[in-house]
Design an enzyme around this catalytic site. Structure first.
Site, PDB file in Angstrom:
ATOM      1  N   ARG A 129      28.913  18.734 -81.841  1.00 23.03           N
ATOM      2  CA  ARG A 129      27.842  19.686 -81.456  1.00 23.03           C
ATOM      3  C   ARG A 129      26.448  19.085 -81.621  1.00 23.03           C
ATOM      4  O   ARG A 129      25.460  19.806 -81.750  1.00 23.03           O
ATOM      5  CB  ARG A 129      27.950  20.997 -82.233  1.00 23.03           C
ATOM      6  CG  ARG A 129      29.241  21.726 -81.995  1.00 23.03           C
ATOM      7  CD  ARG A 129      29.146  23.198 -82.358  1.00 23.03           C
ATOM      8  NE  ARG A 129      30.419  23.834 -82.111  1.00 23.03           N
ATOM      9  CZ  ARG A 129      31.424  23.894 -82.982  1.00 23.03           C
ATOM     10  NH1 ARG A 129      31.270  23.373 -84.186  1.00 23.03           N
ATOM     11  NH2 ARG A 129      32.540  24.477 -82.657  1.00 23.03           N
ATOM     12  N   LYS A 151      16.241  14.866 -70.979  1.00 21.51           N
ATOM     13  CA  LYS A 151      17.249  15.274 -69.993  1.00 21.51           C
ATOM     14  C   LYS A 151      18.426  14.304 -70.073  1.00 21.51           C
ATOM     15  O   LYS A 151      18.238  13.083 -70.001  1.00 21.51           O
ATOM     16  CB  LYS A 151      16.674  15.247 -68.576  1.00 21.51           C
ATOM     17  CG  LYS A 151      15.850  16.470 -68.236  1.00 21.51           C
ATOM     18  CD  LYS A 151      15.525  16.471 -66.750  1.00 21.51           C
ATOM     19  CE  LYS A 151      14.674  17.669 -66.378  1.00 21.51           C
ATOM     20  NZ  LYS A 151      14.275  17.637 -64.956  1.00 21.51           N
ATOM     21  N   GLU A 193       8.772   5.541 -59.206  1.00 26.54           N
ATOM     22  CA  GLU A 193       8.470   6.567 -60.222  1.00 26.54           C
ATOM     23  C   GLU A 193       7.116   6.288 -60.889  1.00 26.54           C
ATOM     24  O   GLU A 193       6.417   7.211 -61.303  1.00 26.54           O
ATOM     25  CB  GLU A 193       9.582   6.622 -61.283  1.00 26.54           C
ATOM     26  CG  GLU A 193      10.927   7.132 -60.760  1.00 26.54           C
ATOM     27  CD  GLU A 193      11.006   8.650 -60.597  1.00 26.54           C
ATOM     28  OE1 GLU A 193       9.994   9.354 -60.836  1.00 26.54           O
ATOM     29  OE2 GLU A 193      12.091   9.123 -60.205  1.00 26.54           O
ATOM     30  N   LYS A 235       4.208  11.397 -68.830  1.00 27.85           N
ATOM     31  CA  LYS A 235       5.410  12.236 -68.921  1.00 27.85           C
ATOM     32  C   LYS A 235       5.369  13.083 -70.189  1.00 27.85           C
ATOM     33  O   LYS A 235       5.743  14.251 -70.180  1.00 27.85           O
ATOM     34  CB  LYS A 235       6.667  11.357 -68.881  1.00 27.85           C
ATOM     35  CG  LYS A 235       7.912  12.214 -68.909  1.00 27.85           C
ATOM     36  CD  LYS A 235       9.093  11.638 -68.229  1.00 27.85           C
ATOM     37  CE  LYS A 235      10.212  12.697 -68.228  1.00 27.85           C
ATOM     38  NZ  LYS A 235      11.468  12.205 -67.735  1.00 27.85           N
ATOM     39  N   GLU A 245      11.470  22.806 -68.250  1.00 31.63           N
ATOM     40  CA  GLU A 245      11.176  22.875 -66.805  1.00 31.63           C
ATOM     41  C   GLU A 245      11.057  24.304 -66.285  1.00 31.63           C
ATOM     42  O   GLU A 245      11.620  24.674 -65.263  1.00 31.63           O
ATOM     43  CB  GLU A 245      12.260  22.107 -66.025  1.00 31.63           C
ATOM     44  CG  GLU A 245      11.767  21.678 -64.639  1.00 31.63           C
ATOM     45  CD  GLU A 245      12.710  20.712 -63.937  1.00 31.63           C
ATOM     46  OE1 GLU A 245      13.229  19.798 -64.597  1.00 31.63           O
ATOM     47  OE2 GLU A 245      12.901  20.892 -62.740  1.00 31.63           O
ATOM     48  N   ARG A 249       6.784  21.176 -65.907  1.00 26.82           N
ATOM     49  CA  ARG A 249       7.697  20.023 -65.753  1.00 26.82           C
ATOM     50  C   ARG A 249       8.180  19.876 -64.308  1.00 26.82           C
ATOM     51  O   ARG A 249       8.589  18.782 -63.894  1.00 26.82           O
ATOM     52  CB  ARG A 249       8.881  20.123 -66.722  1.00 26.82           C
ATOM     53  CG  ARG A 249       9.691  18.841 -66.771  1.00 26.82           C
ATOM     54  CD  ARG A 249      10.563  18.712 -68.006  1.00 26.82           C
ATOM     55  NE  ARG A 249      11.295  17.451 -68.006  1.00 26.82           N
ATOM     56  CZ  ARG A 249      11.989  16.968 -69.021  1.00 26.82           C
ATOM     57  NH1 ARG A 249      12.053  17.638 -70.148  1.00 26.82           N
ATOM     58  NH2 ARG A 249      12.629  15.814 -68.921  1.00 26.82           N
ATOM     59  N   ASN A 253       8.850  16.561 -60.336  1.00 33.20           N
ATOM     60  CA  ASN A 253       9.696  16.474 -59.138  1.00 33.20           C
ATOM     61  C   ASN A 253       8.903  16.073 -57.896  1.00 33.20           C
ATOM     62  O   ASN A 253       9.439  16.101 -56.781  1.00 33.20           O
ATOM     63  CB  ASN A 253      10.404  17.813 -58.875  1.00 33.20           C
ATOM     64  CG  ASN A 253      11.372  18.135 -59.991  1.00 33.20           C
ATOM     65  OD1 ASN A 253      11.971  17.237 -60.569  1.00 33.20           O
ATOM     66  ND2 ASN A 253      11.498  19.414 -60.309  1.00 33.20           N
ATOM     67  N   HIS A 256      10.479  14.370 -54.993  1.00 35.72           N
ATOM     68  CA  HIS A 256      11.931  14.424 -55.197  1.00 35.72           C
ATOM     69  C   HIS A 256      12.652  15.370 -54.234  1.00 35.72           C
ATOM     70  O   HIS A 256      13.836  15.178 -53.966  1.00 35.72           O
ATOM     71  CB  HIS A 256      12.268  14.818 -56.632  1.00 35.72           C
ATOM     72  CG  HIS A 256      12.129  13.679 -57.605  1.00 35.72           C
ATOM     73  ND1 HIS A 256      10.925  13.040 -57.829  1.00 35.72           N
ATOM     74  CD2 HIS A 256      13.037  13.045 -58.397  1.00 35.72           C
ATOM     75  CE1 HIS A 256      11.112  12.085 -58.732  1.00 35.72           C
ATOM     76  NE2 HIS A 256      12.374  12.063 -59.085  1.00 35.72           N
ATOM     77  N   HIS A 260      15.414  13.283 -52.830  1.00 33.93           N
ATOM     78  CA  HIS A 260      16.844  13.510 -53.087  1.00 33.93           C
ATOM     79  C   HIS A 260      17.606  13.643 -51.779  1.00 33.93           C
ATOM     80  O   HIS A 260      18.742  13.164 -51.666  1.00 33.93           O
ATOM     81  CB  HIS A 260      17.049  14.782 -53.917  1.00 33.93           C
ATOM     82  CG  HIS A 260      16.852  14.564 -55.394  1.00 33.93           C
ATOM     83  ND1 HIS A 260      16.369  15.537 -56.230  1.00 33.93           N
ATOM     84  CD2 HIS A 260      17.087  13.484 -56.171  1.00 33.93           C
ATOM     85  CE1 HIS A 260      16.300  15.061 -57.469  1.00 33.93           C
ATOM     86  NE2 HIS A 260      16.725  13.818 -57.459  1.00 33.93           N
ATOM     87  N   HIS A 272      16.923   5.220 -55.947  1.00 36.59           N
ATOM     88  CA  HIS A 272      16.263   6.498 -56.235  1.00 36.59           C
ATOM     89  C   HIS A 272      14.741   6.384 -56.101  1.00 36.59           C
ATOM     90  O   HIS A 272      14.102   7.230 -55.471  1.00 36.59           O
ATOM     91  CB  HIS A 272      16.643   6.935 -57.651  1.00 36.59           C
ATOM     92  CG  HIS A 272      15.952   8.174 -58.105  1.00 36.59           C
ATOM     93  ND1 HIS A 272      16.281   9.420 -57.623  1.00 36.59           N
ATOM     94  CD2 HIS A 272      14.926   8.357 -58.977  1.00 36.59           C
ATOM     95  CE1 HIS A 272      15.497  10.330 -58.197  1.00 36.59           C
ATOM     96  NE2 HIS A 272      14.666   9.707 -59.013  1.00 36.59           N
TER      97      HIS A 272
END
Ligand code: GLY
Length: 369
Positions: A129, A151, A193, A235, A245, A249, A253, A256, A260, A272
């Site tokens: 956990r 993330k 990025e 960041k 997010e 946040r 994106n 993106h 994507h 990417h």
């Protein structure tokens, strides 16, 4: 305990669920053990890595961990590549940690690029956990983006990053010397990025990068460390304000939504960062046409992307792109939150209906604005 070198800097992240330092500098890998000891404690640790990066840096990392007093468990290594970012690898890592008898007080050390950080970070979030993880990113993308902010995820057959958790590291150790073993193609791709962060928050960095791209020959360690640290700060400022997010946040994106879609349409054969760069340029062109930013802003963004030899658009048909946007996990009903530049270093989030986005895609294909 080893002392920080004069070139090392630490960027403090204070996310709601935990604060930690991102240590950036040439040679900081040798201090990873001391950094982990101070930030994460614990008696044992296990390095998780992949088949390309492990042979390059795991021995040095484990030596540093041992000299800081850790009992180092046999490392866990999975096959390099995006295809390993799946539930099978995650299960193998969890079994491996259990076989090694790691306890909740012990530490997972993730050594590698974005895939390693994501899957090892998720294993750490789930094992018993939750146990501590120290991220040791070795690619530019992982240093400036994926190792920071908590993330973690694996892909599912239904899509990228569909199973994951927010799990902040205890520390991040970003040794820019590791970038010397990144292929030029992957390094260039990651610059997508970096440009994105500049467009988001730092007009001066955008123009500096255009004048002196990171892909030019002879970029030294000191500049790389400066750029990585600045990207981490950008960041950090977002993650500190909005870890989960819910609002700010989303601005990360930028590029993106279309990026994507371009990446999916290429069957993930295009990198990417390249896809983000293409998506960013399309949004910039369209934003100028829509009056959301000036032609000059759009031109400055495109110039920086071009200077890095990254794509400034895509010839994937609009219908195909819209099909992928329709399946995007960040879609809200019949609309998406599109991040658009307003001026260099500033963006805003616009709720855009899918019909309007189709028009934006078309406008984004125009001649350079
Ligand atoms: N890479 C986007 C984020 O961390 O939110």
């Amino acid at each position: 305990m080893s002392e920080p070198s004069s070139g090392e800097r630490a960027v403090r992240v204070s996310a709601a669920s935990g604060a930690y330092d991102v240590h950036v500098g040439p040679g900081v890998l040798a201090r990873a053990g001391a950094i982990a000891r101070e930030a994460a404690g614990g008696g044992r640790c296990c390095v998780v890595t992949e088949t390309n990066v492990g042979p390059l840096y795991a021995d040095e990392l484990e030596a540093s961990l041992a000299s800081a007093g850790y009992e180092v468990a046999p490392r866990l290594t999975f096959p390099a590549g995006e295809r390993s970012k799946n539930l099978g690898t995650l299960a193998d890592l969890l079994e491996g940690l259990a076989e090694r008898g790691l306890t909740r007080d012990d530490v997972v050390v993730a050594l590698g690029g974005g895939v390693t950080g994501d899957v090892a970070g998720l294993a750490a979030a789930l094992y018993l956990r939750g146990c501590r993880v120290v991220q040791v990113p070795t690619s530019l993308l992982a240093m400036v983006d994926s190792s920071v902010g908590g993330k973690t995820a694996v892909d599912l057959p239904a899509g990228k990053n569909l199973a994951g958790a927010f799990w902040q590291p205890a520390a991040v150790v970003a040794d820019v010397r590791c970038l010397s073993t990144v292929s030029p193609e992957l390094f260039r791709d990651s610059c997508g990025e970096v440009v994105k962060h500049a467009v988001l928050a730092d007009a001066r960095m955008l123009d500096d990068l255009t004048r002196a791209p990171l892909t030019a020959p002879g970029v030294g360690e000191a500049r790389l460390a400066d750029v990585v640290a600045r990207n981490v700060e950008i960041k950090r400022d977002v993650v500190d304000a909005d870890e989960r997010e819910r609002g700010l946040r989303q601005t990360l994106n930028l590029g993106h939504t279309l990026g994507h879609a371009i990446e999916s349409a290429s069957g993930f054969s295009l990198g990417h960062g390249s896809c983000v760069a293409a998506g960013l340029c399309m949004v910039a062109r369209a934003s100028a046409r829509m009056g959301w930013c000036s032609d000059e802003t759009s031109a400055r963004i495109l110039a920086c992307v071009e200077a890095h030899g990254l794509p400034t658009g895509s010839d994937v048909p609009t219908e195909t792109l819209m099909g992928y946007v329709g399946h995007d996990k960040k879609r809200h009903g019949d609309s998406v939150n599109l991040v658009v530049p307003t001026e260099p270093g500033r963006v805003e989030v616009r709720r855009v209906a899918l019909g309007e986005l189709e028009r934006i895609v078309e406008l984004g294909r125009g001649a350079r604005s």
